[in-house]
Motif scaffolding. Structure first.
Motif, PDB file in Angstrom:
ATOM      1  N   PRO A 109       0.794  -1.241   0.000  1.00  0.00           N
ATOM      2  CA  PRO A 109       0.000   0.000   0.000  1.00  0.00           C
ATOM      3  C   PRO A 109       0.820   1.282   0.000  1.00  0.00           C
ATOM      4  O   PRO A 109       0.343   2.320  -0.471  1.00  0.00           O
ATOM      5  N   ASN A 110       2.038   1.229   0.523  1.00  0.00           N
ATOM      6  CA  ASN A 110       2.832   2.449   0.678  1.00  0.00           C
ATOM      7  C   ASN A 110       3.837   2.663  -0.446  1.00  0.00           C
ATOM      8  O   ASN A 110       4.710   3.542  -0.335  1.00  0.00           O
ATOM      9  N   LEU A 111       3.733   1.888  -1.514  1.00  0.00           N
ATOM     10  CA  LEU A 111       4.680   2.011  -2.626  1.00  0.00           C
ATOM     11  C   LEU A 111       4.147   3.019  -3.633  1.00  0.00           C
ATOM     12  O   LEU A 111       3.155   2.760  -4.310  1.00  0.00           O
ATOM     13  N   PRO A 112       4.779   4.196  -3.764  1.00  0.00           N
ATOM     14  CA  PRO A 112       4.304   5.180  -4.748  1.00  0.00           C
ATOM     15  C   PRO A 112       4.531   4.691  -6.176  1.00  0.00           C
ATOM     16  O   PRO A 112       5.559   4.084  -6.484  1.00  0.00           O
ATOM     17  N   VAL A 113       3.567   4.993  -7.050  1.00  0.00           N
ATOM     18  CA  VAL A 113       3.632   4.591  -8.453  1.00  0.00           C
ATOM     19  C   VAL A 113       3.570   5.841  -9.326  1.00  0.00           C
ATOM     20  O   VAL A 113       2.616   6.621  -9.254  1.00  0.00           O
ATOM     21  N   ILE A 114       4.597   6.024 -10.161  1.00  0.00           N
ATOM     22  CA  ILE A 114       4.622   7.112 -11.148  1.00  0.00           C
ATOM     23  C   ILE A 114       4.213   6.522 -12.495  1.00  0.00           C
ATOM     24  O   ILE A 114       4.796   5.539 -12.957  1.00  0.00           O
TER      25      ILE A 114
END
Length: 342
Positions: A235-240
């Motif tokens: 859940p805490n993994l940012p996705v660009i």
């Protein structure tokens, strides 16, 4: 919450960093003399990708030289079809080749080889142990549409006509390819995160070649699925998200895929982006790589415009696409001076 010691993660969380974070697509590559020397020593591109010591060294080279705020994993988007079961090669001066091309072969006949992902995770672990504390570690994968264009045709093309035609003729078969890529991509990015990356980027380099209905089917739908599944597992993994060449359709991409941040290519006017995109959405980009190659007044004007227009919102300074191999080192140094002088 990310602390002020990692400016890039601060921006990806939706906040404005006191220090403007900078990294460049393809920052680890052929414009660097240290990269060229290592490649000459080690051999071909794929040999470098699958050698964790060499790949880690290449990932770290631009960090040591320039102190970028983000380190991007040195690898290739075609690692995923290689793990799905196609054979991958890079011929001298020819670009990548995948076999068998799925335009005339069956996806079901491929034998999955997930062990081909393992050397990439070892690279991540080696880089993570050597990165400066303030540097954010970025992993990546190709988006399903772009990866599928290589899988279907067996190689790159100017307009992806063979794959677009295949998708029209047999949407069920093409959907199975896209879904297989999406499934493997989620596992791959989770593996990268577990090995040490702190954020990931989805590269959709050929997204701009699609008609509107195909764009919805082959870019937005599978990207949204990847993001949703990643968020369920990490859940805490940012996705660009970086859908290149899509023009105003990037607004729909931003609103419908669930990405945490959006990379803009050089064809998107910053002024339009500020008006059309959500005000709290972190933006990355979008200096023209040719302006960086040119240097001088052209570079200074372009940098000033981007910094001015995106002031007051979460923004990561980057190029609109990968750095050009002929770019002088001094131009990159000047770019950093201009960004950090503001």
């Amino acid at each position: 919450m990310p602390g002020p010691s990692k400016p890039l993660l601060t921006v990806l969380s939706g906040r404005i960093s006191e220090r403007k974070p900078v990294w460049l697509m393809r920052q680890a590559g052929r414009y660097l003399p240290e990269y060229r020397a290592l490649r000459a020593e080690k051999g071909g591109f794929l040999a470098l990708v699958y050698d964790p010591d060499a790949a880690a060294e290449i990932t770290l080279q631009p960090i040591r030289r320039f102190g970028f705020d983000g380190a991007i994993l040195f690898s290739d988007i075609l690692i995923v079809p290689h793990a799905i079961g196609q054979e991958l090669s890079f011929g001298a001066g020819e670009g990548p080749r995948l076999s068998p091309p799925l335009v005339d072969a069956s996806l079901a006949a491929l034998e999955r080889v997930p062990a081909r992902l393992e050397p990439i995770y070892r690279t991540v672990e080696k880089v993570k142990s050597q990165l400066p504390a303030e540097t954010t570690f970025l992993g990546f994968a190709g988006s399903p549409w772009t990866v599928a264009t290589y899988m279907v045709a067996g190689q790159g093309s100017r307009d992806q006509a063979e794959t677009r035609g295949f998708a029209y003729r047999d949407p069920a078969a093409f959907s199975a390819i896209v879904d297989a890529v999406a499934h493997m991509t989620v596992d791959y990015l989770v593996g990268q995160a577990d090995a040490g990356v702190e954020a990931v980027q989805l590269f959709d380099s050929w997204a701009g070649s699609l008609a509107p209905a195909q764009f919805e089917d082959w870019v937005i739908r599978p990207t949204a699925a990847i993001v949703a599944n990643l968020k369920a597992r990490r859940p805490n993994l940012p996705v660009i998200g970086f859908p290149k060449g899509v023009g105003s359709r990037i607004a729909a991409y931003a609103n419908e895929t669930g990405v945490d941040a959006l990379g803009l290519d050089e064809t998107i006017a910053p002024e339009w982006a500020v008006e059309a995109l959500p005000a709290d959405l972190p933006i990355q980009g979008n200096l023209d790589p040719l302006a960086l190659l040119a240097g001088g007044e052209a570079l200074e004007k372009a940098v000033a415009r981007i910094l001015s227009v995106f002031a007051g919102r979460p923004h990561i300074f980057n190029l609109g696409h990968g750095i050009i191999k002929e770019t002088p080192i001094g131009h990159v140094e000047r770019l950093l001076e201009l960004v950090h002088a503001r």
